[in-house]
Structures are given as structure tokens and as C-alpha cells.
Motif scaffolding. Structure first.
Motif, PDB file in Angstrom:
ATOM      1  N   LEU A   2       0.823  -1.209   0.000  1.00  0.00           N
ATOM      2  CA  LEU A   2       0.000   0.000   0.000  1.00  0.00           C
ATOM      3  C   LEU A   2       0.854   1.254   0.000  1.00  0.00           C
ATOM      4  O   LEU A   2       1.886   1.316   0.668  1.00  0.00           O
ATOM      5  CB  LEU A   2      -0.887   0.034   1.250  1.00  0.00           C
ATOM      6  N   HIS A   4       0.556   4.027   1.865  1.00  0.00           N
ATOM      7  CA  HIS A   4      -0.233   4.192   3.085  1.00  0.00           C
ATOM      8  C   HIS A   4      -0.011   5.544   3.745  1.00  0.00           C
ATOM      9  O   HIS A   4      -0.568   5.821   4.801  1.00  0.00           O
ATOM     10  CB  HIS A   4       0.118   3.050   4.055  1.00  0.00           C
ATOM     11  N   LYS A   6      -0.255   9.508   4.699  1.00  0.00           N
ATOM     12  CA  LYS A   6      -1.297  10.527   4.770  1.00  0.00           C
ATOM     13  C   LYS A   6      -0.570  11.824   5.107  1.00  0.00           C
ATOM     14  O   LYS A   6      -0.476  12.197   6.288  1.00  0.00           O
ATOM     15  CB  LYS A   6      -2.335  10.219   5.869  1.00  0.00           C
ATOM     16  N   ASN A  21      -6.812   9.414   7.446  1.00  0.00           N
ATOM     17  CA  ASN A  21      -7.150   9.452   6.030  1.00  0.00           C
ATOM     18  C   ASN A  21      -8.072  10.645   5.778  1.00  0.00           C
ATOM     19  O   ASN A  21      -8.910  10.991   6.622  1.00  0.00           O
ATOM     20  CB  ASN A  21      -7.861   8.169   5.610  1.00  0.00           C
ATOM     21  N   SER A 187       1.794   7.326   9.795  1.00  0.00           N
ATOM     22  CA  SER A 187       0.924   6.386   9.087  1.00  0.00           C
ATOM     23  C   SER A 187       1.287   4.939   9.379  1.00  0.00           C
ATOM     24  O   SER A 187       0.585   4.018   8.965  1.00  0.00           O
ATOM     25  CB  SER A 187       1.032   6.621   7.572  1.00  0.00           C
ATOM     26  N   ASN A 189       1.549   1.525  10.763  1.00  0.00           N
ATOM     27  CA  ASN A 189       1.005   0.511  11.660  1.00  0.00           C
ATOM     28  C   ASN A 189       2.158  -0.331  12.209  1.00  0.00           C
ATOM     29  O   ASN A 189       3.177  -0.522  11.535  1.00  0.00           O
ATOM     30  CB  ASN A 189       0.020  -0.402  10.929  1.00  0.00           C
ATOM     31  N   ALA A 194       3.994  -2.886   7.200  1.00  0.00           N
ATOM     32  CA  ALA A 194       4.409  -1.484   7.258  1.00  0.00           C
ATOM     33  C   ALA A 194       5.922  -1.363   7.153  1.00  0.00           C
ATOM     34  O   ALA A 194       6.443  -0.422   6.548  1.00  0.00           O
ATOM     35  CB  ALA A 194       3.924  -0.846   8.554  1.00  0.00           C
ATOM     36  N   ASN A 198       5.003  -1.715   2.553  1.00  0.00           N
ATOM     37  CA  ASN A 198       4.233  -0.496   2.287  1.00  0.00           C
ATOM     38  C   ASN A 198       5.129   0.727   2.159  1.00  0.00           C
ATOM     39  O   ASN A 198       6.305   0.699   2.518  1.00  0.00           O
ATOM     40  CB  ASN A 198       3.239  -0.231   3.424  1.00  0.00           C
ATOM     41  N   GLU A 200       5.355   4.331   3.864  1.00  0.00           N
ATOM     42  CA  GLU A 200       4.863   4.899   5.111  1.00  0.00           C
ATOM     43  C   GLU A 200       5.754   6.053   5.556  1.00  0.00           C
ATOM     44  O   GLU A 200       6.884   6.198   5.091  1.00  0.00           O
ATOM     45  CB  GLU A 200       4.886   3.843   6.234  1.00  0.00           C
TER      46      GLU A 200
END
Length: 235
Positions: A2, A4, A6, A21, A187, A189, A194, A198, A200
Motif C-alpha cells: 500500500l 499508506h 497521509k 485518512n 501512518s 502501523n 508497514a 508499504n 509509510e
């Protein structure tokens, strides 16, 4: 994997980042946190990360950037962009020396780990559980109800110190408060995906006043949280 993140970078001067988000649920229904930070140096780091993403350099394919730090009006901030960084190792180090840890987490799994030079794997959650079981630190945690099963190692140490959120929607925080003085937020996790796949961002902010604001949020979420159902775990 992702994308991920924000975050926003505004006018090369401000960074807005956190767990939120930019959606109706993210703002009005879920438990989230975000921070607006004025710093051209921090904005430059986030702008560079944006340009890498825009050019298609994603997650582990991004250039490795470590030891990214800024100091804003006396507040040291460590900056991590994942999954090319080493945030999981830094979280393990913080927990390894902490006197107290509180966390609010959408996801916290024992798969969040790093490997030392010998190839031995070190789990962030397992280290927290080991130190908690030894009575070496004070701790409390709140997790999203739908991901409670991942927290068995902590529940089995002390069921009274970990609870599931009481929000009928989602507890979406990704926060640790360490020694009532340091805040981990972003962001990221607390999970293997993560750290290893991802894209992040994560900040570690060393400021007791900011920590106090997050402790207030933690206290509010704790008051509305609920005990874990005992039949959800096999200790």
C-alpha cells in the motif's frame, strides 16, 4: 503493498501528517491523530519523499535514507520513511530502554521485527512483553477491536493492561507514548507489512508537552475502551 502515507507539504514550509485518512470517516467517525508542523527542513524531507513516490520509487525500491533528523525550536524529531528505513529497529531500541510505554494502535503484531548482523530476529511486541513480564516497565495499550487477536503475547502478560477500543467505528491511531516524553506517530502501523512492503512515514518527537497532549487522548480512549474477551486468547 500500500501507499499508506497521509501527508501534505504546503508551500515548502508546513508538513501535515498523521494517521488520518482524508475521508469523512477518517475525520468524523474514526479515532485518529494528525499534526501540522512548521519547518522548512522537515518540509524538504517530505518533499523529497513525495518526488520519489511521484517518480515511481515505492517502498523498498525507494533510496535508503537513514538518520533523518530535524530540531524545531529545541524539539528533536526523528524522521522515518518506510519500508526502506529501519523504524522497527528504532522502536525496539526505545522499548528496550523505556520506563513506561502506552500505545493506541489499529494494528500491533509480533511480526514487527528486525534482524541483527547474525540474522537473529527481534520482535518489537515480544520485547515489550518480556520487559512487562519482568516488571521492568509500566505499560498500557488500546487496540482496534478487529485486530485484538494479534496482541495475545501482551494480553497473556497482564489482561488488565490491554483493552480493545470502544469506538463502534475504528480506532485508527498508530501511536506510542514513551516515558511520558516521546511520541511516535504517523501512518506506520506496528506490523510487518508497514516495515517491509508499504510506503509509510513515521515521526518520533521528543517533547514532553506534545506527549502530554497525546496522553490526554490516550486517557479519553482508555475511559471508553472495553476489556478483551478472555475466550479470544489461549494463554
Amino acid at each position: 503493498a500500500l501507499m499508506h502515507n497521509k501527508f501534505f507539504v504546503i508551500d515548502g514550509l508546513y508538513v501535515w501528517t498523521g494517521s488520518m485518512n482524508v475521508t469523512h470517516n477518517g475525520i468524523y467517525n474514526n479515532n485518529n491523530n494528525a499534526m501540522l508542523i512548521r519547518s522548512s527542513r522537515l518540509a524538504a524531507l517530505y518533499s523529497q519523499e513525495f518526488e520519489e513516490l511521484f517518480a515511481g520509487q515505492f517502498g523498498t525500491t525507494s533510496p535508503v535514507e537513514t538518520n533523518l533528523r530535524v530540531t524545531i525550536e529545541g524539539t528533536p524529531i526523528e524522521v522515518y520513511f518506510e519500508s526502506e528505513g529501519n523504524a522497527e529497529q528504532r522502536l525496539w531500541e526505545l522499548i528496550d530502554t523505556a520506563q513506561s510505554v502506552r500505545f493506541m494502535a489499529f494494528s500491533f503484531t509480533d511480526s514487527l521485527a528486525w534482524k541483527d548482523a547474525s540474522g537473529r530476529e527481534h520482535s518489537v511486541m515480544q520485547r515489550l512483553a518480556e520487559r512487562a513480564a519482568a516488571g521492568e516497565l509500566q505499560w498500557q495499550g488500546i487496540v482496534e477491536a478487529s485486530s485484538r487477536s494479534f496482541t495475545a503475547p501482551l494480553y497473556c502478560v497482564d489482561p488488565a493492561r490491554i483493552r480493545q477500543d470502544g469506538n463502534p467505528n475504528i480506532l485508527h491511531h498508530k501511536v506510542m507514548i514513551i516515558n511520558d516524553a516521546t511520541v511516535v506517530m504517523g501512518s506506520f502501523n506496528f506490523s510487518r507489512s508497514a516495515a517491509t512492503s508499504n510506503d509509510e512515514n513515521l515521526l518520533i518527537i521528543h517533547n514532553p508537552s506534545i506527549a502530554s497532549a497525546y496522553l490526554s487522548e490516550f486517557a479519553q480512549r482508555w475511559r471508553e475502551s472495553r476489556p478483551m474477551p478472555a475466550d479470544a486468547f489461549d494463554c
